[in-house]
Design an enzyme around this catalytic site. Structure first.
Site, PDB file in Angstrom:
ATOM      1  N   TYR A   1      91.915 -59.909 -29.445  1.00  0.00           N
ATOM      2  CA  TYR A   1      91.341 -58.755 -30.142  1.00  0.00           C
ATOM      3  C   TYR A   1      89.907 -59.051 -30.581  1.00  0.00           C
ATOM      4  O   TYR A   1      89.009 -58.220 -30.396  1.00  0.00           O
ATOM      5  CB  TYR A   1      92.207 -58.411 -31.357  1.00  0.00           C
TER       6      TYR A   1
ATOM      7  N   THR B   1      87.639 -40.488 -27.981  1.00  0.00           N
ATOM      8  CA  THR B   1      88.814 -41.110 -27.378  1.00  0.00           C
ATOM      9  C   THR B   1      89.742 -41.621 -28.478  1.00  0.00           C
ATOM     10  O   THR B   1      89.309 -41.907 -29.594  1.00  0.00           O
ATOM     11  CB  THR B   1      88.424 -42.273 -26.448  1.00  0.00           C
TER      12      THR B   1
END
Length: 285
Positions: free
Chosen positions: A173, A25
Site C-alpha cells: 500500500y 472514480t
C-alpha cells in the site's frame, strides 16, 4: 461493463462549479461519494465510476449525479475502456478525481494476473488519466489524485513492484501511495505547457468503507482507529478543495494535507524516480 447513462454533461444547478464536468472514480462510497456530492452542490456535472451497477445507479440517483460508468478499474482494459466511453459520450472534462483504491491483507491478483494493490491504486490512475488527457488539455483541467501519508514508508520495488515475493499489505500500500505522488509530479512536469494541473493529497485517517474487504489485522486496526477517524465528509475536504478552489488555479505538482500544500517524504520528490515510474507504468499498457 456498461455504457454511460445517457444524461446531459451540463449541470442545471448554479454555483462556483457551474458548467464544469467532473469524473470521480471510486465514487459509490466513502470520500469518493462525499467528494462527488459536494461538487454537485457547487453546480458541477459529476459522473461517477463504480464496479457494482445497482449500487452505482442508486448513488447517482441519491446525490443527483449527471451519470455513471461501470468498470473494474483493477483491469487495464476496463479502465481504459471506461475512459474512452466517457470521452466519446460526454466529450468534456474539467476535473478528474482519481480516488478508487484499496488495501489487501493477502496478496491477490486481478483477472489479468497483476497484483491488486498495484493494479488498482496505481495503474488505474495512470491508465484513466492517460486516456482522458486530450479532454483535460482542452479545458486546462485538473487531475486530483488521492494518495496517503502512508507514502512516507513507501519504496518502489523496481524489480518486483507486484510483490511476487515478500508480500506485506502495508508495504504494498505504501508503495502504491508513493507512486501516486511520483505520478502526479511527473504528469505536472510533462503538462507544464498545457495549463493542465496535477496534484496529490492525503485525505486523513477516515472511518469509511475503505478496508472492509479485509478480515485480518488491517481490518482490526481500522476498527480500533474508527473512533478517532475523520468522517467521509471531513476526509473529502482536500479533494473538494483541489477540484474546485480558485486558490489552486495554476498550482501543479504539489502534495496537499488539510487543504494546504506540504512537503511529502523525500522519496516522493525524486524526479528521476518519477520518470522511471512513468516508463514502468507504460510497460503495462
Amino acid at each position: 461493463m456498461t455504457t454511460p447513462t445517457p444524461t446531459s454533461s451540463l449541470s442545471t444547478t448554479s454555483g462556483p462549479m457551474s458548467g464544469k464536468t467532473v469524473l470521480v472514480t471510486g465514487a459509490t462510497g466513502g470520500i469518493g461519494k462525499a467528494t462527488a456530492a459536494a461538487l454537485i452542490q457547487q453546480g458541477a456535472a459529476v459522473w461517477l465510476v463504480g464496479r457494482n451497477p445497482e449500487k452505482t445507479e442508486r448513488v447517482q440517483t441519491e446525490i443527483g449525479a449527471a451519470g455513471h460508468l461501470i468498470a473494474d478499474l483493477s483491469l487495464r482494459g476496463e479502465a481504459a475502456g471506461m475512459a474512452r466511453r466517457f470521452a466519446e459520450q460526454v466529450g468534456q472534462l474539467d476535473v478528474l478525481v482519481n480516488n478508487a483504491g484499496a488495501i489487501y491483507d493477502s496478496r491477490q491478483e486481478s483477472k489479468e494476473g497483476i497484483e491488486m494493490t498495484w493494479a488498482l491504486n496505481h495503474l488505474a490512475y495512470f491508465i484513466v488519466t492517460q486516456e482522458l488527457l486530450p479532454l483535460l488539455r482542452v479545458s486546462a483541467g485538473r487531475v486530483v489524485s488521492v494518495s496517503s501519508a502512508a507514502h512516507a514508508f513507501g519504496k518502489i520495488r523496481w524489480q518486483d513492484p507486484e510483490f511476487k515475493t515478500g508480500y506485506n499489505a502495508w508495504t504494498a500500500y505504501g508503495q502504491s501511495k508513493l507512486a501516486n505522488i511520483l505520478f502526479s509530479r511527473e504528469l505536472a512536469y510533462r503538462e507544464r505547457e498545457t495549463g493542465l494541473t496535477a496534484n496529490a493529497l492525503h485525505p486523513g485517517m477516515v472511518a469509511s468503507g475503505f478496508n472492509q474487504n479485509n478480515s485480518g489485522l488491517t481490518a482490526r486496526l481500522s476498527a480500533l482507529a474508527a473512533p478517532i477517524s475523520l468522517s467521509d465528509a471531513q476526509g473529502a475536504q482536500t479533494s473538494i478543495y483541489l477540484a474546485s478552489s480558485p486558490d489552486v488555479a495554476g498550482k501543479s505538482g504539489l502534495y496537499f494535507d488539510k487543504s494546504h500544500a506540504v512537503q511529502p517524504a523525500a522519496q516522493a520528490l525524486d524526479d528521476a524516480a518519477g520518470k522511471r515510474l512513468w516508463a514502468l507504468s507504460e510497460s503495462y499498457l
